[in-house]
Design an enzyme around this catalytic site. Structure first.
Site, short mmCIF file in Angstrom:
data_model
loop_
_atom_site.label_atom_id
_atom_site.label_comp_id
_atom_site.label_asym_id
_atom_site.label_seq_id
_atom_site.Cartn_x
_atom_site.Cartn_y
_atom_site.Cartn_z
N GLU A 149 0.83 -1.21 0.00
CA GLU A 149 0.00 0.00 0.00
C GLU A 149 0.86 1.25 0.00
O GLU A 149 1.79 1.40 0.79
CB GLU A 149 -0.93 0.02 1.21
CG GLU A 149 -1.87 1.22 1.18
CD GLU A 149 -2.90 1.21 2.28
OE1 GLU A 149 -3.79 2.08 2.26
OE2 GLU A 149 -2.83 0.32 3.16
N GLU A 155 2.60 8.82 7.42
CA GLU A 155 2.68 7.42 7.80
C GLU A 155 3.98 6.76 7.33
O GLU A 155 4.40 5.76 7.90
CB GLU A 155 1.46 6.66 7.26
CG GLU A 155 0.17 7.16 7.88
CD GLU A 155 -1.07 6.45 7.40
OE1 GLU A 155 -2.14 6.69 7.98
OE2 GLU A 155 -0.99 5.65 6.44
N ASP A 182 -4.77 3.83 -2.64
CA ASP A 182 -5.89 4.17 -1.76
C ASP A 182 -6.26 5.62 -2.02
O ASP A 182 -5.42 6.51 -1.89
CB ASP A 182 -5.45 3.94 -0.31
CG ASP A 182 -6.52 4.24 0.71
OD1 ASP A 182 -7.38 5.10 0.46
OD2 ASP A 182 -6.50 3.63 1.79
N HIS A 185 -5.25 8.28 0.66
CA HIS A 185 -3.86 8.72 0.62
C HIS A 185 -3.57 9.52 -0.65
O HIS A 185 -2.81 10.51 -0.61
CB HIS A 185 -2.92 7.51 0.71
CG HIS A 185 -3.08 6.74 1.99
ND1 HIS A 185 -2.74 7.26 3.21
CD2 HIS A 185 -3.54 5.49 2.23
CE1 HIS A 185 -2.98 6.37 4.16
NE2 HIS A 185 -3.47 5.28 3.59
N ARG A 214 -12.50 9.67 6.32
CA ARG A 214 -12.37 8.27 6.67
C ARG A 214 -13.69 7.59 7.00
O ARG A 214 -13.70 6.45 7.48
CB ARG A 214 -11.35 8.08 7.81
CG ARG A 214 -10.08 8.88 7.62
CD ARG A 214 -8.83 8.10 7.77
NE ARG A 214 -8.57 7.13 6.73
CZ ARG A 214 -7.45 6.42 6.65
NH1 ARG A 214 -6.51 6.60 7.56
NH2 ARG A 214 -7.26 5.56 5.70
N GLU A 243 -12.44 1.12 2.49
CA GLU A 243 -11.83 1.33 3.79
C GLU A 243 -12.49 2.52 4.46
O GLU A 243 -12.58 3.61 3.88
CB GLU A 243 -10.33 1.57 3.68
CG GLU A 243 -9.63 1.67 5.02
CD GLU A 243 -8.13 1.69 4.90
OE1 GLU A 243 -7.49 0.67 5.24
OE2 GLU A 243 -7.58 2.72 4.45
#
Length: 286
Positions: A149, A155, A182, A185, A214, A243
């Protein structure tokens, strides 16, 4: 064009694989049309693997486990022994994925999650790619597609963009290493999300849909529908994933690590249904 397979992140519904409500969550996913569940990190020591396999088999939902690295087992470390243990950790995650009868493994496998104090040197990136490539080849022997990912700058400082990920795959030397993008991101790091998706298509193994807040895909600054449309127009035939995170459905440590400080939604079924509706409607368009 037929709708692709869709995976639902486990934390959309519950705290993890040992949650008492996992079987009912799996049944709801199956009813909505999900084919897979993307698991949070698990280990044989901390997870009842047999019970998890039974719940998955009973529902017909297949798993996509997640691998990662640890402070003393990290392929991006400057220490050779720590790098070697990092490769061993990836192989053990692959073995567990095989035990769960998975055909795909996700995760931030190239560096320690949260390591963003300074840029990684080209040498350390290349060594990480070489070792992850070895893990991907090991996964191929078990019939498992390995993806990694691409996450944001808060992160990791190693891989934040599709362009960096494409180069990482090249450096790995493996034909079984694929990119996991994703939209959450990408909303932070990419100037052009549809363009990033198109550029990664030859090595794109998983396209995850996550919104800026989110929570619900319908509320936020990321154009989720445009991301799905770009994938369809580019000829993407791989899996999509949903997600979403809300604090009440995470263990405290996980919520803090992901900086999920509030309740972003209260109805997991509705959030999961929205994602299926978006993907199916885009793929149904002529």
């Amino acid at each position: 064009m037929n709708s692709p397979e869709i995976a639902c992140g486990i934390n959309v519904y519950c705290t993890g694989p040992d949650a008492a409500d996992l079987p009912s969550a799996l049944d709801d996913m199956a009813e909505l049309g999900y084919s897979h569940i993307a698991l949070s990190p698990i280990s044989e020591d901390a997870t009842d693997v047999a019970a998890l396999k039974k719940a998955l088999n009973d529902s017909g939902i297949r798993p996509i486990p997640m691998a990662g690295q640890a402070p003393q087992a990290n392929v991006a470390s400057a220490d050779e022994a720590v790098r070697a243990r990092g490769l061993d950790l990836l192989k053990s995650s692959i073995d567990l994925a095989h035990e769960l009868e998975a055909d795909q493994l996700n995760g931030v496998v190239y560096a320690l999650f949260g390591d963003h104090q300074e840029p990684f040197s080209g040498e350390r990136i290349a060594e990480s790619a070489r070792l992850v490539g070895q893990a991907a080849d090991y996964a191929a022997q078990a019939g498992i597609r390995m993806t990694f990912e691409v996450v944001n700058r808060y992160e990791t400082s190693m891989l934040n963009t599709a362009a960096q990920a494409i180069d990482y795959v090249r450096q790995s030397g493996s034909d079984n290493l694929f990119v996991h993008l994703d939209s959450y991101h990408m909303g932070i790091e990419e100037a052009d999300i549809p363009g990033a998706i198109r550029s990664a298509l030859p090595v794109l193994g998983y396209l995850e849909l996550g919104q800026s807040g989110r929570g619900s895909l319908l509320t936020g600054s990321v154009d989720i529908r445009a991301a799905v449309q770009a994938a369809k127009e580019a000829g993407y035939t791989g899996r999509f994933g949903l997600e979403a995170f809300t604090r009440q459905l995470l263990v405290t440590g996980g919520a803090n690590a992901l900086a999920i400080w509030r309740r972003t939604y209260s109805d997991p079924h509705a959030v999961a249904a929205e994602a299926v509706d978006i993907i199916r409607s885009v793929y149904a368009e002529q």
